[in-house]
Design a protein around this motif. Structure first.
Motif, PDB file in Angstrom:
ATOM      1  N   GLN A   1     -48.555  93.937 -10.105  1.00 18.81           N
ATOM      2  CA  GLN A   1     -47.627  95.758 -10.045  1.00 18.81           C
ATOM      3  C   GLN A   1     -46.212  94.898  -9.986  1.00 18.81           C
ATOM      4  O   GLN A   1     -44.847  95.557  -9.807  1.00 18.81           O
ATOM      5  N   LEU A   2     -45.991  93.295 -10.072  1.00 17.77           N
ATOM      6  CA  LEU A   2     -44.390  92.990  -9.783  1.00 17.77           C
ATOM      7  C   LEU A   2     -44.189  93.192 -11.091  1.00 17.77           C
ATOM      8  O   LEU A   2     -43.946  92.004 -11.385  1.00 17.77           O
ATOM      9  N   SER A   3     -42.896  93.833 -11.831  1.00 18.82           N
ATOM     10  CA  SER A   3     -42.377  93.369 -13.212  1.00 18.82           C
ATOM     11  C   SER A   3     -41.247  92.139 -12.953  1.00 18.82           C
ATOM     12  O   SER A   3     -40.158  92.801 -12.679  1.00 18.82           O
ATOM     13  N   LEU A   4     -41.373  91.626 -13.694  1.00 18.33           N
ATOM     14  CA  LEU A   4     -40.062  89.820 -13.975  1.00 18.33           C
ATOM     15  C   LEU A   4     -39.651  90.878 -14.817  1.00 18.33           C
ATOM     16  O   LEU A   4     -40.014  91.024 -15.709  1.00 18.33           O
ATOM     17  N   ARG A   5     -38.425  90.619 -14.284  1.00 14.04           N
ATOM     18  CA  ARG A   5     -37.181  91.178 -15.125  1.00 14.04           C
ATOM     19  C   ARG A   5     -36.134  90.121 -15.359  1.00 14.04           C
ATOM     20  O   ARG A   5     -35.598  89.616 -17.020  1.00 14.04           O
ATOM     21  N   HIS A   6     -34.985  89.714 -14.584  1.00 14.29           N
ATOM     22  CA  HIS A   6     -34.241  88.965 -14.556  1.00 14.29           C
ATOM     23  C   HIS A   6     -34.419  87.722 -14.096  1.00 14.29           C
ATOM     24  O   HIS A   6     -35.151  87.049 -13.128  1.00 14.29           O
ATOM     25  N   MET A   7     -33.733  86.947 -14.890  1.00  7.91           N
ATOM     26  CA  MET A   7     -33.733  84.996 -14.587  1.00  7.91           C
ATOM     27  C   MET A   7     -32.841  84.691 -14.904  1.00  7.91           C
ATOM     28  O   MET A   7     -31.755  84.584 -15.214  1.00  7.91           O
ATOM     29  N   ALA A   8     -32.473  82.712 -14.510  1.00  6.69           N
ATOM     30  CA  ALA A   8     -31.974  82.252 -14.098  1.00  6.69           C
ATOM     31  C   ALA A   8     -31.769  80.616 -14.364  1.00  6.69           C
ATOM     32  O   ALA A   8     -34.202  80.475 -13.202  1.00  6.69           O
ATOM     33  N   MET A   9     -31.811  79.576 -14.792  1.00 10.83           N
ATOM     34  CA  MET A   9     -32.297  78.552 -14.523  1.00 10.83           C
ATOM     35  C   MET A   9     -31.595  77.496 -13.304  1.00 10.83           C
ATOM     36  O   MET A   9     -30.314  77.500 -13.907  1.00 10.83           O
TER      37      MET A   9
ATOM     38  N   GLY B   1     -34.307  72.237 -14.154  1.00  3.65           N
ATOM     39  CA  GLY B   1     -35.134  72.882 -14.674  1.00  3.65           C
ATOM     40  C   GLY B   1     -35.942  73.759 -14.963  1.00  3.65           C
ATOM     41  O   GLY B   1     -36.517  74.399 -15.471  1.00  3.65           O
ATOM     42  N   ARG B   2     -35.849  74.609 -13.536  1.00  6.07           N
ATOM     43  CA  ARG B   2     -37.459  75.641 -13.434  1.00  6.07           C
ATOM     44  C   ARG B   2     -36.014  77.428 -13.261  1.00  6.07           C
ATOM     45  O   ARG B   2     -34.794  77.246 -13.172  1.00  6.07           O
ATOM     46  N   VAL B   3     -37.466  77.792 -13.913  1.00  8.56           N
ATOM     47  CA  VAL B   3     -37.025  79.083 -14.140  1.00  8.56           C
ATOM     48  C   VAL B   3     -36.769  80.393 -12.946  1.00  8.56           C
ATOM     49  O   VAL B   3     -37.907  80.091 -12.693  1.00  8.56           O
ATOM     50  N   TRP B   4     -36.031  80.901 -12.517  1.00  6.98           N
ATOM     51  CA  TRP B   4     -36.374  81.789 -11.333  1.00  6.98           C
ATOM     52  C   TRP B   4     -36.026  83.146 -12.039  1.00  6.98           C
ATOM     53  O   TRP B   4     -35.008  83.419 -12.659  1.00  6.98           O
ATOM     54  N   VAL B   5     -36.761  83.837 -11.988  1.00  7.96           N
ATOM     55  CA  VAL B   5     -36.981  85.543 -12.161  1.00  7.96           C
ATOM     56  C   VAL B   5     -36.905  86.145 -10.702  1.00  7.96           C
ATOM     57  O   VAL B   5     -38.768  86.090  -9.886  1.00  7.96           O
ATOM     58  N   GLY B   6     -36.085  86.953 -10.389  1.00  2.00           N
ATOM     59  CA  GLY B   6     -36.926  88.720  -9.792  1.00  2.00           C
ATOM     60  C   GLY B   6     -37.635  89.784 -10.517  1.00  2.00           C
ATOM     61  O   GLY B   6     -37.380  89.443 -11.339  1.00  2.00           O
ATOM     62  N   GLY B   7     -37.977  89.774  -9.362  1.00  2.00           N
ATOM     63  CA  GLY B   7     -38.986  90.945 -10.344  1.00  2.00           C
ATOM     64  C   GLY B   7     -38.633  92.740  -9.108  1.00  2.00           C
ATOM     65  O   GLY B   7     -37.612  92.824  -8.049  1.00  2.00           O
ATOM     66  N   GLN B   8     -39.798  93.739  -9.692  1.00  2.00           N
ATOM     67  CA  GLN B   8     -39.378  94.941  -9.370  1.00  2.00           C
ATOM     68  C   GLN B   8     -39.889  95.904  -9.175  1.00  2.00           C
ATOM     69  O   GLN B   8     -41.695  95.914 -10.146  1.00  2.00           O
TER      70      GLN B   8
END
Length: 387
Positions: A241-249, A253-260
């Motif tokens: 139930q952690l909706s993965l929404r916004h990203m940055a690299m 080379g790792r992609v960081w993702v913030g959840g809601q």
């Protein structure tokens, strides 16, 4: 947490930027678009001395618009939007910009900054809608826009030919999940990276979430030419139930993702994860007392100019969080009421926008935070991008 030392922003740089802003000369072309008085016809003149940013916003009269601006909020380009905007796609080499509607809006605004033309509005097909984000192909000829195919309960990338005067939809790719939100193009692995939020919605039900119990968020890596899903990562089932929404690299080379988080409000799940094409997803933890203040919601995610610091905004908690990209560790937090838009200002500084028209300087590895502008009657929307 590593210790922090307050350090002032060099006055010489501030003075230089203020002087440049004061000396800027613009001319008007038909439609009211401001063109920089420069040697060529590029609409957006970007350079190290006077960086430019872009954001959707709400005006004092309740109408909506999109602005390209200097770091003090002064406008270089502005155009009205028919409704609330969200974020934008930018291609620096060709100076192409596309601003998107907030989900479930179905409009986008295209500006060809190289030609200096006025904005062109376009829409997704009637059985699709945008999710507020997009990314250009490496050569700027194709726009990839996350869209909702709500009839078949799947996410797609709309492919738009950007070589003509108007965007032209030429096809779509399956994103491997429901509710694709943010997207980026990874130079490290040559893939499109999509954050599938996992939430099924329909435009006739507005923003109602229709599958909270069964949602399945993921991060997918797609081949940009064929649409082949090269990898698809999910978190532990306990985090479905952690909706993965916004990203940055980051610079590694790792992609960081913030959840809601869409689950029980009394729970405090991790909100930040990072991904690579072939690796195992990594969860990034923060102090429990900080996590308890965030309302389980991350807004924007961005990286510093050198890729060594990641910033995640948490507007519902009034916090901006900083992370060490090399170690993956939490560095610290700054308090910014309703601060959501974050963009790199240079190698070490960031610009933060908020819902009250404020713009602030911040430094990712210190306690430095300075209100640099307060634009009366303005409410900046969720995202701020660097041009």
């Amino acid at each position: 947490m590593r210790s922090m030392v307050t350090r002032a922003l060099p006055l010489s740089r501030r003075s230089l930027l203020q002087g440049l802003a004061g000396l800027a000369v613009t001319t008007l072309v038909p439609g009211g678009v401001a063109l920089a008085n420069a040697k060529n016809t590029r609409l957006f003149q970007t350079n190290a001395e006077e960086p430019l940013f872009a954001s959707a916003f709400r005006k004092a009269d309740g109408s909506f618009a999109f602005r390209v601006m200097r770091e003090d909020g002064s406008s270089v380009f502005e155009a009205p939007l028919p409704d609330r905007g969200h974020s934008a796609a930018w291609h620096r080499e060709t100076a192409k910009l596309v601003a998107f509607a907030r989900r479930p809006g179905n409009f986008a605004m295209y500006v060809n900054g190289m030609a200096g033309d006025g904005p062109v509005m376009f829409t997704a097909p009637e059985d699709r809608h945008f999710y507020g984000h997009g990314v250009f192909s490496q050569d700027g000829k194709v726009l990839y826009a996350p869209e909702n195919d709500w009839v078949h309960k799947r996410g797609v990338l709309g492919l738009y030919d950007m070589t003509g005067a108007r965007p032209h939809r030429i096809g779509e790719m399956d994103t491997g999940g429901i509710g694709p939100h943010d997207i980026l193009l990874s130079p490290t692995c040559g893939s499109l990276v999509i954050a599938n939020g996992g939430i099924h919605t329909r435009p006739d039900r507005d923003r109602e979430k229709l599958n909270i119990d069964s949602m399945l968020p993921s991060v997918a890596f797609l081949h940009p030419q064929t649409g082949e899903i090269r990898a698809r990562h999910e978190l532990d089932p306990s985090l479905h139930q952690l909706s993965l929404r916004h990203m940055a690299m980051d610079g590694h080379g790792r992609v960081w993702v913030g959840g809601q988080y869409q689950g029980d409000k009394s729970e405090l799940p991790p909100l930040i994860a990072s991904f690579t094409l072939d690796g195992t997803p990594r969860i990034h933890e923060m102090p429990q007392q900080i996590k308890a203040q965030l309302s389980n919601y991350v807004g924007s995610v961005t990286a510093s100019g050198d890729g060594e610091v990641i910033v995640t905004s948490c507007p519902r908690g009034g916090k901006i969080l900083f992370w060490n990209a090399s170690s993956g560790d939490y560095i610290g937090a700054q308090a910014v009421a309703d601060g959501c838009g974050v963009a790199p200002l240079d190698q070490e500084f960031f610009l933060i926008s908020d819902g009250s028209g404020g713009l602030r300087f911040a430094e990712g590895t210190s306690e430095y935070l300075e209100l640099t502008a307060q634009v009366p009657g303005t409410s900046w929307d969720n995202h701020l991008i660097s041009l």
